[in-house]
Scaffold this motif. Structure first.
Motif, PDB file in Angstrom:
ATOM      1  N   VAL A 257       0.838  -1.202   0.000  1.00 46.62           N
ATOM      2  CA  VAL A 257       0.000   0.000   0.000  1.00 46.62           C
ATOM      3  C   VAL A 257       0.873   1.251   0.000  1.00 46.62           C
ATOM      4  O   VAL A 257       0.530   2.271  -0.608  1.00 46.62           O
ATOM      5  N   ALA A 258       2.020   1.175   0.664  1.00 48.95           N
ATOM      6  CA  ALA A 258       2.942   2.311   0.687  1.00 48.95           C
ATOM      7  C   ALA A 258       3.610   2.507  -0.666  1.00 48.95           C
ATOM      8  O   ALA A 258       3.911   3.634  -1.054  1.00 48.95           O
ATOM      9  N   GLY A 259       3.834   1.438  -1.402  1.00 44.66           N
ATOM     10  CA  GLY A 259       4.465   1.556  -2.711  1.00 44.66           C
ATOM     11  C   GLY A 259       4.927   0.214  -3.228  1.00 44.66           C
ATOM     12  O   GLY A 259       5.470  -0.588  -2.472  1.00 44.66           O
ATOM     13  N   ILE A 260       4.690  -0.041  -4.526  1.00 43.45           N
ATOM     14  CA  ILE A 260       5.104  -1.293  -5.148  1.00 43.45           C
ATOM     15  C   ILE A 260       6.508  -1.112  -5.714  1.00 43.45           C
ATOM     16  O   ILE A 260       6.736  -0.225  -6.547  1.00 43.45           O
ATOM     17  N   PRO A 261       7.463  -1.916  -5.291  1.00 44.31           N
ATOM     18  CA  PRO A 261       8.847  -1.752  -5.758  1.00 44.31           C
ATOM     19  C   PRO A 261       8.960  -1.925  -7.273  1.00 44.31           C
ATOM     20  O   PRO A 261       8.349  -2.809  -7.861  1.00 44.31           O
ATOM     21  N   GLY A 262       9.729  -1.046  -7.903  1.00 40.91           N
ATOM     22  CA  GLY A 262      10.010  -1.163  -9.319  1.00 40.91           C
ATOM     23  C   GLY A 262       8.837  -0.884 -10.236  1.00 40.91           C
ATOM     24  O   GLY A 262       8.850  -1.294 -11.393  1.00 40.91           O
ATOM     25  N   ALA A 263       7.805  -0.183  -9.741  1.00 40.84           N
ATOM     26  CA  ALA A 263       6.605   0.063 -10.558  1.00 40.84           C
ATOM     27  C   ALA A 263       6.342   1.558 -10.730  1.00 40.84           C
ATOM     28  O   ALA A 263       5.196   1.991 -10.763  1.00 40.84           O
ATOM     29  N   ASP A 264       7.393   2.347 -10.848  1.00 39.18           N
ATOM     30  CA  ASP A 264       7.275   3.775 -11.146  1.00 39.18           C
ATOM     31  C   ASP A 264       6.325   4.503 -10.206  1.00 39.18           C
ATOM     32  O   ASP A 264       5.421   5.232 -10.633  1.00 39.18           O
ATOM     33  N   GLY A 265       6.491   4.292  -8.916  1.00 39.37           N
ATOM     34  CA  GLY A 265       5.699   5.021  -7.939  1.00 39.37           C
ATOM     35  C   GLY A 265       4.294   4.502  -7.731  1.00 39.37           C
ATOM     36  O   GLY A 265       3.503   5.129  -7.016  1.00 39.37           O
ATOM     37  N   LEU A 266       3.939   3.353  -8.317  1.00 40.26           N
ATOM     38  CA  LEU A 266       2.607   2.795  -8.111  1.00 40.26           C
ATOM     39  C   LEU A 266       2.471   2.266  -6.689  1.00 40.26           C
ATOM     40  O   LEU A 266       3.431   1.756  -6.110  1.00 40.26           O
ATOM     41  N   ALA A 267       1.268   2.374  -6.149  1.00 39.39           N
ATOM     42  CA  ALA A 267       0.958   1.819  -4.832  1.00 39.39           C
ATOM     43  C   ALA A 267      -0.287   0.956  -4.948  1.00 39.39           C
ATOM     44  O   ALA A 267      -1.131   1.172  -5.829  1.00 39.39           O
ATOM     45  N   LEU A 268      -0.387  -0.017  -4.084  1.00 38.66           N
ATOM     46  CA  LEU A 268      -1.524  -0.931  -4.117  1.00 38.66           C
ATOM     47  C   LEU A 268      -2.769  -0.231  -3.596  1.00 38.66           C
ATOM     48  O   LEU A 268      -2.815   0.215  -2.452  1.00 38.66           O
ATOM     49  N   THR A 269      -3.799  -0.148  -4.444  1.00 40.84           N
ATOM     50  CA  THR A 269      -5.074   0.460  -4.047  1.00 40.84           C
ATOM     51  C   THR A 269      -6.237  -0.521  -4.163  1.00 40.84           C
ATOM     52  O   THR A 269      -7.333  -0.236  -3.683  1.00 40.84           O
ATOM     53  N   GLY A 270      -6.017  -1.651  -4.769  1.00 37.16           N
ATOM     54  CA  GLY A 270      -7.060  -2.662  -4.926  1.00 37.16           C
ATOM     55  C   GLY A 270      -6.473  -3.894  -5.568  1.00 37.16           C
ATOM     56  O   GLY A 270      -5.331  -3.888  -6.050  1.00 37.16           O
ATOM     57  N   THR A 271      -7.244  -4.966  -5.570  1.00 38.12           N
ATOM     58  CA  THR A 271      -6.756  -6.198  -6.192  1.00 38.12           C
ATOM     59  C   THR A 271      -7.808  -6.735  -7.152  1.00 38.12           C
ATOM     60  O   THR A 271      -9.010  -6.526  -6.952  1.00 38.12           O
ATOM     61  N   PRO A 272      -7.361  -7.415  -8.220  1.00 45.98           N
ATOM     62  CA  PRO A 272      -5.951  -7.694  -8.487  1.00 45.98           C
ATOM     63  C   PRO A 272      -5.248  -6.489  -9.089  1.00 45.98           C
ATOM     64  O   PRO A 272      -5.860  -5.690  -9.790  1.00 45.98           O
ATOM     65  N   THR A 273      -3.981  -6.387  -8.805  1.00 44.54           N
ATOM     66  CA  THR A 273      -3.111  -5.426  -9.470  1.00 44.54           C
ATOM     67  C   THR A 273      -2.036  -6.232 -10.178  1.00 44.54           C
ATOM     68  O   THR A 273      -1.277  -6.954  -9.528  1.00 44.54           O
ATOM     69  N   ILE A 274      -2.003  -6.125 -11.515  1.00 46.60           N
ATOM     70  CA  ILE A 274      -1.064  -6.911 -12.322  1.00 46.60           C
ATOM     71  C   ILE A 274      -0.043  -5.958 -12.912  1.00 46.60           C
ATOM     72  O   ILE A 274      -0.399  -4.995 -13.599  1.00 46.60           O
ATOM     73  N   ILE A 275       1.221  -6.233 -12.650  1.00 47.35           N
ATOM     74  CA  ILE A 275       2.323  -5.401 -13.123  1.00 47.35           C
ATOM     75  C   ILE A 275       3.150  -6.224 -14.111  1.00 47.35           C
ATOM     76  O   ILE A 275       3.603  -7.321 -13.788  1.00 47.35           O
ATOM     77  N   VAL A 276       3.319  -5.699 -15.327  1.00 45.88           N
ATOM     78  CA  VAL A 276       4.130  -6.367 -16.348  1.00 45.88           C
ATOM     79  C   VAL A 276       5.298  -5.450 -16.682  1.00 45.88           C
ATOM     80  O   VAL A 276       5.102  -4.342 -17.206  1.00 45.88           O
ATOM     81  N   ASN A 277       6.500  -5.917 -16.376  1.00 42.60           N
ATOM     82  CA  ASN A 277       7.706  -5.117 -16.612  1.00 42.60           C
ATOM     83  C   ASN A 277       7.552  -3.695 -16.075  1.00 42.60           C
ATOM     84  O   ASN A 277       7.900  -2.707 -16.739  1.00 42.60           O
ATOM     85  N   GLY A 278       6.997  -3.576 -14.883  1.00 40.65           N
ATOM     86  CA  GLY A 278       6.866  -2.283 -14.232  1.00 40.65           C
ATOM     87  C   GLY A 278       5.656  -1.478 -14.635  1.00 40.65           C
ATOM     88  O   GLY A 278       5.434  -0.387 -14.105  1.00 40.65           O
ATOM     89  N   GLN A 279       4.822  -1.980 -15.554  1.00 36.11           N
ATOM     90  CA  GLN A 279       3.640  -1.259 -16.016  1.00 36.11           C
ATOM     91  C   GLN A 279       2.373  -1.965 -15.531  1.00 36.11           C
ATOM     92  O   GLN A 279       2.267  -3.179 -15.603  1.00 36.11           O
ATOM     93  N   LYS A 280       1.401  -1.175 -15.073  1.00 32.77           N
ATOM     94  CA  LYS A 280       0.164  -1.733 -14.545  1.00 32.77           C
ATOM     95  C   LYS A 280      -0.808  -2.048 -15.682  1.00 32.77           C
ATOM     96  O   LYS A 280      -1.034  -1.232 -16.576  1.00 32.77           O
ATOM     97  N   TYR A 281      -1.383  -3.248 -15.623  1.00 31.11           N
ATOM     98  CA  TYR A 281      -2.389  -3.647 -16.607  1.00 31.11           C
ATOM     99  C   TYR A 281      -3.728  -3.014 -16.235  1.00 31.11           C
ATOM    100  O   TYR A 281      -4.223  -3.194 -15.124  1.00 31.11           O
ATOM    101  N   GLU A 282      -4.312  -2.279 -17.173  1.00 30.01           N
ATOM    102  CA  GLU A 282      -5.577  -1.581 -16.939  1.00 30.01           C
ATOM    103  C   GLU A 282      -6.717  -2.153 -17.770  1.00 30.01           C
ATOM    104  O   GLU A 282      -7.806  -1.587 -17.786  1.00 30.01           O
TER     105      GLU A 282
END
Length: 335
Positions: A257-282
């Motif tokens: 929630v404080a911050g997802i490592p290696g994801a350009d400042g993204l933080a967990l706000t809900g699930t699922p959160t899918i990160i591909v090579n540092g980019q969030k799938y929307e």
């Protein structure tokens, strides 16, 4: 006229005096009883407070003395899928035939010819990180839709896949904290039977309880882990039923929630959160083709980035010989 004193007067006076004395004795006895009762209550309160204090000190001391367990197999609060096993796969999804290989031919949507995967040494690794709550309907939807192609990609070595169990819906299970307990159970399986983790992860989602229900008990979670094929069910069951990783899940959730490592400042706000090579799938969770295209785009981007980062060798010019180094011309004999 002389007055006469009634012979009953002394007797009445004696009776009244006796009654007064008896009443006084009763009052004294009642006072003593009240004093004793108050004393007993006070002593009982002191004993109770002392007992509570002892219990609190013992509980706090036990909590301090007991180490906060963390699964050794976790990397960045996630578990890498090293073995697929008998994964839960939905038969109702359509999965693209083309493998996930970041090559120019594979990046073209119109290409229908299967492309052989590029050797691993030449293929940039595609990293997929999945943050999920086992009570999240969206997490279940995404997993069932993508399980088949995830299996193919991991088996072929095209991607590295990791799951990060979190507990964001702990309050949505009638006080049983199912979200937290399920994530801790997943950590137990990942620690003691990592080859079964992907299967157990899929079973938790395929058999997901409804929100605002009690969910599975710890015994039932251990039964599900055993049914997933763990090699050491006794150890896994003890880990789940004793809640070895409950504190770790709480801390891991707070870190995400404080911050997802290696994801350009993204933080967990809900699930699922899918990160591909540092980019969030929307994209849509239920569409495996859309997710596959997102993975292809991310993979191709990494491929071309690596290609452009590699300097092209500059041709080396052939040095022109100096007059001293040049060979003397052959003489032509005179005719």
């Amino acid at each position: 006229m002389s007055s006469e004193v009634s012979p009953n007067a002394p007797a009445s006076h004696d009776r009244r005096e006796a009654v007064r004395q008896k009443a006084e004795q009763v009052r004294v006895k009642q006072r003593r009883t009240r004093v004793l009762r108050r004393s007993a209550l006070g002593a009982g309160a002191v004993v109770a407070v002392g007992a509570v204090a002892v219990a609190v000190v013992w509980a706090v001391g036990s909590a301090i003395d007991r180490p906060q367990l963390s699964p050794r197999t976790a990397t960045g609060d996630g578990f890498a899928v090293t073995s697929i096993g008998a994964a839960v796969v939905s038969d109702q999804v359509s999965v693209p035939d083309a493998p996930v290989t970041p090559t120019p031919d594979l990046a073209r949507e119109e290409s229908t010819v299967p492309v052989e995967p590029t050797p691993a040494a030449e293929t940039p690794e595609v990293e997929i990180q999945v943050y999920l709550d086992y009570l999240s309907p969206g997490a279940r939807q995404w997993q069932l839709a993508n399980a088949k192609q995830l299996t193919t990609w991991v088996d072929s070595g095209a991607v590295s896949l990791s799951y990060h169990p979190v507990s964001m819906l702990t309050a949505k299970s009638n006080g049983t904290k199912y979200s937290l307990r399920a994530a801790a159970a997943a950590a137990c399986v990942a620690q003691h039977a990592p080859e079964t983790f992907f299967t157990f992860n899929g079973e938790l989602l395929a058999n997901q309880p409804a929100i605002d229900s009690d969910g599975f008990s710890d015994v039932e979670l251990a039964d599900l882990a055993q049914a997933s094929g763990v090699d050491d069910p006794k150890t896994v069951r003890a880990c789940i039923e004793e809640g070895d990783y409950l504190s770790w899940v709480k801390a891991a959730t707070e870190r995400a929630v404080a911050g997802i490592p290696g994801a350009d400042g993204l933080a967990l706000t809900g699930t699922p959160t899918i990160i591909v090579n540092g980019q969030k799938y929307e994209g849509r969770l239920e569409d495996p083709a859309e997710f596959a295209q997102f993975v292809l785009t991310s993979a191709s981007g990494a491929f071309y980035k690596n290609q452009s980062a590699t300097p092209t060798p500059t041709p080396t010019a052939t040095p022109t010989p100096t007059p001293e180094e040049a060979p003397a011309p052959e003489e032509t004999p005179a005719e």
